[in-house]
Design a protein around this motif. Sequence first.
Motif, PDB file in Angstrom:
ATOM      1  N   GLY A  49     -23.919   8.729  -1.491  1.00 44.96           N
ATOM      2  CA  GLY A  49     -22.537   8.824  -1.956  1.00 44.96           C
ATOM      3  C   GLY A  49     -21.512   8.488  -0.897  1.00 44.96           C
ATOM      4  O   GLY A  49     -20.468   7.915  -1.195  1.00 44.96           O
ATOM      5  N   SER A  50     -21.793   8.834   0.357  1.00 43.75           N
ATOM      6  CA  SER A  50     -20.858   8.530   1.439  1.00 43.75           C
ATOM      7  C   SER A  50     -20.744   7.019   1.643  1.00 43.75           C
ATOM      8  O   SER A  50     -19.645   6.481   1.796  1.00 43.75           O
ATOM      9  CB  SER A  50     -21.320   9.214   2.730  1.00 43.75           C
ATOM     10  N   MET A  51     -21.885   6.343   1.625  1.00 44.90           N
ATOM     11  CA  MET A  51     -21.898   4.883   1.763  1.00 44.90           C
ATOM     12  C   MET A  51     -21.165   4.232   0.583  1.00 44.90           C
ATOM     13  O   MET A  51     -20.387   3.293   0.763  1.00 44.90           O
ATOM     14  CB  MET A  51     -23.350   4.397   1.832  1.00 44.90           C
ATOM     15  N   ALA A  52     -21.395   4.756  -0.624  1.00 43.78           N
ATOM     16  CA  ALA A  52     -20.711   4.229  -1.813  1.00 43.78           C
ATOM     17  C   ALA A  52     -19.206   4.386  -1.665  1.00 43.78           C
ATOM     18  O   ALA A  52     -18.444   3.461  -1.973  1.00 43.78           O
ATOM     19  CB  ALA A  52     -21.213   4.937  -3.067  1.00 43.78           C
ATOM     20  N   CYS A  65      -5.564   5.304  -1.465  1.00 44.07           N
ATOM     21  CA  CYS A  65      -6.264   6.445  -0.867  1.00 44.07           C
ATOM     22  C   CYS A  65      -6.542   6.087   0.595  1.00 44.07           C
ATOM     23  O   CYS A  65      -7.599   5.539   0.918  1.00 44.07           O
ATOM     24  CB  CYS A  65      -7.556   6.725  -1.638  1.00 44.07           C
ATOM     25  N   THR A  66      -5.571   6.366   1.472  1.00 45.04           N
ATOM     26  CA  THR A  66      -5.690   5.886   2.856  1.00 45.04           C
ATOM     27  C   THR A  66      -5.631   6.981   3.912  1.00 45.04           C
ATOM     28  O   THR A  66      -6.164   6.798   4.995  1.00 45.04           O
ATOM     29  CB  THR A  66      -4.586   4.855   3.160  1.00 45.04           C
ATOM     30  N   LEU A  73     -11.702  13.880   1.166  1.00 48.42           N
ATOM     31  CA  LEU A  73     -11.875  14.543  -0.137  1.00 48.42           C
ATOM     32  C   LEU A  73     -12.616  13.630  -1.113  1.00 48.42           C
ATOM     33  O   LEU A  73     -13.504  14.078  -1.844  1.00 48.42           O
ATOM     34  CB  LEU A  73     -10.520  14.960  -0.713  1.00 48.42           C
ATOM     35  N   PHE A  74     -12.235  12.367  -1.134  1.00 46.49           N
ATOM     36  CA  PHE A  74     -12.913  11.397  -2.004  1.00 46.49           C
ATOM     37  C   PHE A  74     -14.388  11.285  -1.612  1.00 46.49           C
ATOM     38  O   PHE A  74     -15.270  11.333  -2.467  1.00 46.49           O
ATOM     39  CB  PHE A  74     -12.214  10.033  -1.914  1.00 46.49           C
ATOM     40  N   ARG A  75     -14.652  11.156  -0.326  1.00 46.22           N
ATOM     41  CA  ARG A  75     -16.031  11.029   0.159  1.00 46.22           C
ATOM     42  C   ARG A  75     -16.848  12.267  -0.227  1.00 46.22           C
ATOM     43  O   ARG A  75     -17.987  12.150  -0.684  1.00 46.22           O
ATOM     44  CB  ARG A  75     -16.055  10.813   1.667  1.00 46.22           C
ATOM     45  N   GLN A  76     -16.279  13.449  -0.073  1.00 42.06           N
ATOM     46  CA  GLN A  76     -16.991  14.681  -0.427  1.00 42.06           C
ATOM     47  C   GLN A  76     -17.340  14.709  -1.913  1.00 42.06           C
ATOM     48  O   GLN A  76     -18.451  15.101  -2.286  1.00 42.06           O
ATOM     49  CB  GLN A  76     -16.155  15.910  -0.057  1.00 42.06           C
ATOM     50  N   ASP A  77     -16.387  14.303  -2.759  1.00 39.93           N
ATOM     51  CA  ASP A  77     -16.660  14.274  -4.202  1.00 39.93           C
ATOM     52  C   ASP A  77     -17.732  13.241  -4.544  1.00 39.93           C
ATOM     53  O   ASP A  77     -18.556  13.459  -5.432  1.00 39.93           O
ATOM     54  CB  ASP A  77     -15.377  14.004  -4.997  1.00 39.93           C
ATOM     55  N   HIS A 109      -8.901  10.728  -7.711  1.00 36.83           N
ATOM     56  CA  HIS A 109      -8.439  10.552  -6.329  1.00 36.83           C
ATOM     57  C   HIS A 109      -7.452   9.395  -6.175  1.00 36.83           C
ATOM     58  O   HIS A 109      -7.032   9.099  -5.052  1.00 36.83           O
ATOM     59  CB  HIS A 109      -9.632  10.348  -5.396  1.00 36.83           C
ATOM     60  N   LYS A 110      -7.098   8.766  -7.294  1.00 40.40           N
ATOM     61  CA  LYS A 110      -6.138   7.659  -7.296  1.00 40.40           C
ATOM     62  C   LYS A 110      -6.545   6.547  -6.338  1.00 40.40           C
ATOM     63  O   LYS A 110      -5.724   6.011  -5.583  1.00 40.40           O
ATOM     64  CB  LYS A 110      -4.734   8.167  -6.993  1.00 40.40           C
ATOM     65  N   VAL A 111      -7.839   6.213  -6.386  1.00 37.01           N
ATOM     66  CA  VAL A 111      -8.367   5.116  -5.569  1.00 37.01           C
ATOM     67  C   VAL A 111      -8.133   3.818  -6.336  1.00 37.01           C
ATOM     68  O   VAL A 111      -8.510   3.696  -7.494  1.00 37.01           O
ATOM     69  CB  VAL A 111      -9.876   5.318  -5.277  1.00 37.01           C
TER      70      VAL A 111
END
Length: 187
Positions: A49-52, A65-66, A73-77, A109-111
């Motif tokens: 998930g982190s790589m994704a 998302c910068t 937070l995005f990475r954790q989710d 996360h508004k990515v």
Amino acid sequence: PGNILLQHNNSLHHNPKIILLDAGMVAQLKADEQDNFIGLLKAIGKGDGSMAADFILRFSCNQTCTSPELVELFRQDMVRLFAEHCRGYGHGVHIGNVLRLILQTLRVHKVRVDVNYVTLVLNILCLEGLASAFQAHHNLLDGARPLLDGYRKWLRFLFPLGLLAKRIKDDRRYRSLREQEAREQAK
């Protein structure tokens, strides 16, 4: 319909092929877009998930998302999502379900994601639906593994070999399914 063709070979050694014609959802990708999307698919295949998250954050030049806090937070989710729904190759991962969950996470996360990537995701969702209609037990992610594993910048010239390996694997799988179906009908 007119966009699905069945190609018959006169030889008894070849199976008929289904040819799908659809010019409605086309995306022409630059090299970095190819690398980013293949990177996402490989991350899904690895269950990472982190790589994704890292590859998805490259899906737009105008990323919203910068800040380091929002990115974390995005990475954790994404890591949580993958731990629950995407353990990688060989675990029966339904890529369509994973992509739908990723899209929900992107929205939360508004990515930002550029249109070419959205087109690719929609194409995969369509392909998975079509594949499951023809072969309910076929796993699109596992079937794509030889192509994804063979995609590297310095090995792009070997991509046709990856395609050949996939074709051989698919032929074996198709033969196995036909044999299984014949055994079930014989009972």
